[in-house]
Design an enzyme around this catalytic site. Structure first.
Site, PDB file in Angstrom:
ATOM      1  N   GLU A 107       0.885  -1.180   0.000  1.00  0.00           N
ATOM      2  CA  GLU A 107       0.000   0.000   0.000  1.00  0.00           C
ATOM      3  C   GLU A 107       0.920   1.227   0.000  1.00  0.00           C
ATOM      4  O   GLU A 107       1.808   1.341   0.838  1.00  0.00           O
ATOM      5  CB  GLU A 107      -0.894  -0.027   1.231  1.00  0.00           C
ATOM      6  CG  GLU A 107      -1.567   1.282   1.582  1.00  0.00           C
ATOM      7  CD  GLU A 107      -2.412   1.860   0.465  1.00  0.00           C
ATOM      8  OE1 GLU A 107      -3.378   1.202   0.022  1.00  0.00           O
ATOM      9  OE2 GLU A 107      -2.117   2.984   0.040  1.00  0.00           O
ATOM     10  N   ASP A 157      -5.940  -3.880  -6.069  1.00  0.00           N
ATOM     11  CA  ASP A 157      -7.104  -3.229  -5.455  1.00  0.00           C
ATOM     12  C   ASP A 157      -6.768  -1.751  -5.277  1.00  0.00           C
ATOM     13  O   ASP A 157      -6.506  -1.263  -4.178  1.00  0.00           O
ATOM     14  CB  ASP A 157      -7.384  -3.894  -4.100  1.00  0.00           C
ATOM     15  CG  ASP A 157      -8.519  -3.220  -3.360  1.00  0.00           C
ATOM     16  OD1 ASP A 157      -8.559  -3.336  -2.111  1.00  0.00           O
ATOM     17  OD2 ASP A 157      -9.333  -2.547  -4.016  1.00  0.00           O
TER      18      ASP A 157
HETATM   19  N1  SAM Z   1     -10.862  -1.584  -1.465  1.00  0.00           N
HETATM   20  C1  SAM Z   1     -11.486  -0.326  -1.784  1.00  0.00           C
HETATM   21  C2  SAM Z   1     -12.653  -0.535  -2.712  1.00  0.00           C
HETATM   22  O1  SAM Z   1     -13.585  -1.156  -2.267  1.00  0.00           O
HETATM   23  O2  SAM Z   1     -12.641  -0.021  -3.811  1.00  0.00           O
HETATM   24  C3  SAM Z   1     -10.608   0.718  -2.412  1.00  0.00           C
HETATM   25  C4  SAM Z   1      -9.365   0.405  -2.783  1.00  0.00           C
HETATM   26  S1  SAM Z   1      -8.061   0.861  -1.732  1.00  0.00           S
HETATM   27  C5  SAM Z   1      -8.594   2.086  -0.657  1.00  0.00           C
HETATM   28  C6  SAM Z   1      -7.114   1.750  -2.980  1.00  0.00           C
HETATM   29  C7  SAM Z   1      -5.711   1.928  -2.510  1.00  0.00           C
HETATM   30  O3  SAM Z   1      -4.759   1.885  -3.590  1.00  0.00           O
HETATM   31  C8  SAM Z   1      -5.474   3.277  -1.821  1.00  0.00           C
HETATM   32  O4  SAM Z   1      -5.260   3.061  -0.444  1.00  0.00           O
HETATM   33  C9  SAM Z   1      -4.243   3.858  -2.528  1.00  0.00           C
HETATM   34  O5  SAM Z   1      -3.369   4.544  -1.637  1.00  0.00           O
HETATM   35  C10 SAM Z   1      -3.615   2.600  -3.114  1.00  0.00           C
HETATM   36  N2  SAM Z   1      -2.669   2.849  -4.221  1.00  0.00           N
HETATM   37  C11 SAM Z   1      -2.825   3.710  -5.253  1.00  0.00           C
HETATM   38  N3  SAM Z   1      -1.742   3.669  -6.057  1.00  0.00           N
HETATM   39  C12 SAM Z   1      -0.873   2.745  -5.522  1.00  0.00           C
HETATM   40  C13 SAM Z   1       0.418   2.253  -5.893  1.00  0.00           C
HETATM   41  N4  SAM Z   1       1.057   2.742  -6.981  1.00  0.00           N
HETATM   42  N5  SAM Z   1       0.985   1.286  -5.124  1.00  0.00           N
HETATM   43  C14 SAM Z   1       0.345   0.812  -4.010  1.00  0.00           C
HETATM   44  N6  SAM Z   1      -0.876   1.244  -3.585  1.00  0.00           N
HETATM   45  C15 SAM Z   1      -1.482   2.206  -4.346  1.00  0.00           C
END
Ligand code: SAM
Length: 273
Positions: A107, A157
């Site tokens: 993350e 995700d």
């Molecule tokens: N699980 C949730 C849903 O129901 O849609 C949302 C997804 S989760 C909150 C999305 C995550 O992807 C965020 O916490 C964001 O910080 C992370 N993220 C975005 N770009 C990323 C990257 N390049 N590497 C790792 N994590 C990333």
């Protein structure tokens, strides 16, 4: 009650006519983070103005993104890589699959993880599980350097292709995912809500096709999003639309699995662009 700058701007889209109670707000180094609640949906996580999930219907999304790929693999997944998912919902569902031996989660934004652990902990899986390793890292950088043929399943995700997730929708990223997957592995990624962001699905689909011989689209009806959300699923061997194992959740089951791959005609038209 404190009036945040976003209250007038964002709330009308998400209150669904119910009054909104702000819980937490922070501008992190990567995105604008917002947690609030209303009587209809319970608590929300909103990043850069886009609802990520709500307490009431997050299980539909998390069961789909975990069980559809896991059930389609020839043998149950043992080594899983999760990119994003700072709320922990994907970890919760993966932990229900007993054959899984290790889960590495990357993350990029520790503020999301910390806020979700504090205000939305019920959504998250059990991070004390010895099978789970959690790191603050950019998923794109990690897979570019990770060894080949390591994972049975990769779950992306992530947020929509704005901000930190832009790098997770590139041809190079999909080619690296294909490289770190075992020969019979597969990956899944959320491809946004075509009704509101029609450009994401065709872009992700065509770029993933440069890395995978089989790329399929599936969908999940998550009410809080206002329309169905799309996923892309890439495999090096064969179609994922028939489950090989039968998992059952609050939403997911083998019949739902197959139905998820029946996509609307207008989504198919989007792919012809
Ligand atoms: N699980 C949730 C849903 O129901 O849609 C949302 C997804 S989760 C909150 C999305 C995550 O992807 C965020 O916490 C964001 O910080 C992370 N993220 C975005 N770009 C990323 C990257 N390049 N590497 C790792 N994590 C990333």
């Amino acid at each position: 009650m404190t009036r945040y700058w976003w209250f007038e701007k964002i709330t009308p889209h998400y209150s669904h006519g119910y009054n909104v109670i702000p819980i937490y707000e922070k501008r992190t180094p990567y995105q604008h983070l917002l947690i609030y609640k209303n009587e209809l949906w319970g608590r929300f996580l909103v990043l850069d103005g886009i609802t990520q999930f709500t307490e009431k219907d997050e299980f539909i999304y998390h069961e789909t993104i975990v069980f559809c790929p896991a059930a389609s693999l020839e043998t149950p997944p043992e080594k899983v890589l999760v990119i994003g998912g700072g709320d922990g919902g994907v970890i919760r569902e993966l932990q229900k699959i007993s054959e899984i031996k290790s889960i590495l989660q990357l993350e990029i934004d520790q503020e999301v993880f910390k806020a979700c652990q504090k205000y939305l902990r019920e959504i998250a899986g059990d991070y004390s599980d010895p099978r789970v390793e959690f790191r603050i890292a950019d998923g794109a950088k990690f897979v570019a350097e990770a060894p080949a043929e390591t994972y049975d399943l990769v779950i992306v995700d992530c947020t929509d292709p704005i901000g930190p997730a832009v790098v997770l929708y590139t041809e190079e990223f999909y080619k690296n995912i294909a490289r770190v997957l075992k020969p019979k592995g597969c990956f899944i990624q959320q491809a946004s809500i075509p009704r509101f962001f029609p450009e994401t699905l065709p872009m992700a689909y065509h770029r993933a096709q440069k890395a995978f011989p089989v790329v399929e689209i599936l969908r999940a009806p998550v009410p809080c999003y206002g329309d169905e959300i799309a996923f892309i699923l890439g495999s090096k061997t064969d179609s994922a639309c028939k489950p090989r194992r039968s998992y059952h959740g609050k939403f997911y089951n083998p019949a739902v699995h197959q139905a998820s791959f029946a996509i609307p005609s207008w989504w198919q038209d989007l792919l012809k662009q």
